[in-house]
Enzyme design. Structure first.
Site, PDB file in Angstrom:
ATOM      1  N   GLU A  33      70.285  23.394 141.435  1.00 38.55           N
ATOM      2  CA  GLU A  33      71.367  23.908 140.591  1.00 38.55           C
ATOM      3  C   GLU A  33      70.828  24.326 139.223  1.00 38.55           C
ATOM      4  O   GLU A  33      69.711  23.956 138.845  1.00 38.55           O
ATOM      5  CB  GLU A  33      72.448  22.838 140.421  1.00 38.55           C
ATOM      6  CG  GLU A  33      71.950  21.591 139.712  1.00 38.55           C
ATOM      7  CD  GLU A  33      73.059  20.896 138.957  1.00 38.55           C
ATOM      8  OE1 GLU A  33      73.687  21.548 138.099  1.00 38.55           O
ATOM      9  OE2 GLU A  33      73.280  19.700 139.204  1.00 38.55           O
ATOM     10  N   LYS A 167      77.522  10.479 139.033  1.00 43.18           N
ATOM     11  CA  LYS A 167      77.063  10.145 137.678  1.00 43.18           C
ATOM     12  C   LYS A 167      77.750   8.880 137.168  1.00 43.18           C
ATOM     13  O   LYS A 167      78.939   8.679 137.364  1.00 43.18           O
ATOM     14  CB  LYS A 167      77.322  11.330 136.756  1.00 43.18           C
ATOM     15  CG  LYS A 167      76.292  12.439 136.991  1.00 43.18           C
ATOM     16  CD  LYS A 167      76.285  13.448 135.881  1.00 43.18           C
ATOM     17  CE  LYS A 167      77.303  14.504 136.127  1.00 43.18           C
ATOM     18  NZ  LYS A 167      76.884  15.537 137.063  1.00 43.18           N
TER      19      LYS A 167
HETATM   20  N1  PSU Z   1      73.296  16.205 137.602  1.00 41.22           N
HETATM   21  C1  PSU Z   1      72.678  15.881 136.443  1.00 41.22           C
HETATM   22  N2  PSU Z   1      73.173  16.442 135.289  1.00 41.22           N
HETATM   23  C2  PSU Z   1      74.225  17.339 135.286  1.00 41.22           C
HETATM   24  C3  PSU Z   1      74.870  17.673 136.513  1.00 41.22           C
HETATM   25  C4  PSU Z   1      74.353  17.076 137.645  1.00 41.22           C
HETATM   26  O1  PSU Z   1      71.725  15.078 136.427  1.00 41.22           O
HETATM   27  O2  PSU Z   1      74.637  17.810 134.229  1.00 41.22           O
HETATM   28  C5  PSU Z   1      76.051  18.660 136.538  1.00 41.22           C
HETATM   29  C6  PSU Z   1      76.184  19.196 137.935  1.00 41.22           C
HETATM   30  O3  PSU Z   1      76.100  20.592 137.851  1.00 41.22           O
HETATM   31  C7  PSU Z   1      77.551  18.754 138.397  1.00 41.22           C
HETATM   32  C8  PSU Z   1      78.328  18.788 137.117  1.00 41.22           C
HETATM   33  O4  PSU Z   1      78.057  19.570 139.395  1.00 41.22           O
HETATM   34  O5  PSU Z   1      77.367  18.181 136.215  1.00 41.22           O
HETATM   35  C9  PSU Z   1      79.668  18.096 137.237  1.00 41.22           C
HETATM   36  O6  PSU Z   1      80.558  18.617 136.291  1.00 41.22           O
HETATM   37  P1  PSU Z   1      82.152  18.316 136.374  1.00 41.22           P
HETATM   38  O7  PSU Z   1      82.261  16.834 136.215  1.00 41.22           O
HETATM   39  O8  PSU Z   1      82.776  19.074 135.230  1.00 41.22           O
HETATM   40  O9  PSU Z   1      82.611  18.810 137.702  1.00 41.22           O
END
Ligand code: PSU
Ligand code: MN
Length: 311
Positions: A33, A167
């Site tokens: 990504e 996360k």
């Molecule tokens: N993994 C990491 N750091 C990040 C992300 C993933 O170590 O910043 C990103 C990914 O792109 C994931 C996003 O899809 O954070 C999630 O964002 P949200 O909670 O707004 O859906």
């Protein structure tokens, strides 16, 4: 499949020089990504991390394909000069499943999240995707209703997502509940319990403990044969020496959630801002561990791609 797709969609999709060569040589691809570069980490660490991850995947004998939206096109793989320019770009769109097409239309630069990236993997028939941690149910869900599109996107995908779990900033039990509701098989690597990004152990049991990259490749092949219309989530615990103590981190996450709420930071901005808050409060400890867990996932993802063979 991939080559046919590229021919048919020349106007919308562009491959890097290296990815094109890898397709010729039948080297298996590992998708990455780019929202983690544009939104997840500060520059220049973001660029260094991206380069390092790609190098790790090459060293394992697979081909990295960092995904992004650039100049009105889906990019599969970023040539070095393109990656450099992308990492330096300000005002990059955070591209999820809902705004993938409008970002292409707008010709703005877009960093693809897990959700955005998985849409591209499906289009391009890429079987393995590596990230750090997935999005999920936020801790204040009962008020905000904030649940990441990543979960539905994993469900709709046809890809193995290799991650270190959801996360840590999220409500982990609720996130795993939603994954279960969506019938997404959630596998843990060499331990019974599921990890949660900076924590090795969430206290929750996985669907099945997997001992090798070959095993997950086998399970994926079985899933294809039984026509299980689900993506697979493969959770790889952060290496012990980089994991962070819960007693140390939990109060910081709690205060971060409160502070950002006071500042009215919601929606797309919440995850990146919470990550940034923690980098500041821990003097870079969370950033360092974040980078290390992505590296750990890249190694495993490359091994899974190799076990599956050329895409
Ligand atoms: N993994 C990491 N750091 C990040 C992300 C993933 O170590 O910043 C990103 C990914 O792109 C994931 C996003 O899809 O954070 C999630 O964002 P949200 O909670 O707004 O859906
Ligand atoms: Mn959200």
């Amino acid at each position: 499949m991939m080559k046919k797709f590229l021919k048919e969609h020349k106007k919308l999709v562009n491959c890097s020089r290296e990815v094109l060569k890898a397709l010729e040589k039948k080297i298996p691809l590992v998708a990455l990504e780019s929202s983690i570069i544009s939104h997840g980490m500060p520059y220049p660490q973001s660029l260094e991390m991206a380069k390092e991850i790609e190098e790790i995947i090459r060293a394992e004998g697979a081909q990295p394909a960092t995904l992004a939206i650039i100049d009105g096109k889906i990019q599969i793989g970023l040539d070095p000069e393109v990656l450099d320019a992308f990492a330096k770009t300000r005002k990059v769109e955070k591209v999820s499943s809902s705004n993938l097409n409008s970002t292409i239309f707008s010709k703005r630069a877009g960093g693809t999240t897990v959700a955005g990236s998985l849409r591209i993997c499906k289009l391009a028939s890429i079987s393995v995707f590596v990230t750090g941690g997935i999005g999920g149910v936020h801790r204040d869900v009962s008020e905000s209703m904030d649940i990441s599109a990543d979960l539905q996107a994993i469900k709709d995908s046809t890809t193995i997502t290799v991650c270190a779990g959801p996360k840590t900033i999220l409500d982990i039990p609720k996130t795993y509940e939603v994954l279960e509701t969506l019938s997404i098989p959630v596998f843990s690597y060499r331990q019974k319990n599921l990890p949660a990004f900076w924590y090795r152990d969430s206290g929750l049991e996985s669907t099945y403990r997997v001992e090798s990259p070959e095993a997950i490749a086998n399970i994926f092949t079985i899933a294809e044969a039984t026509n299980s219309a689900n993506g697979i989530l493969f959770c790889n615990p952060i290496p012990k020496k980089f994991s962070i103590e819960q007693t140390y981190l939990e109060p910081l996450i709690a205060s971060g959630v409160v502070e950002l709420k006071k500042a009215n930071i919601t929606g797309k901005k919440l995850t990146p801002r919470l990550l940034r808050y923690l980098v500041q409060k821990t003097n870079g400890k969370t950033l360092h561990s974040n980078i290390e867990l992505v590296k750990n996932n890249a190694i495993l993802g490359a091994k899974v791609a190799k076990a599956l063979g050329a895409a």
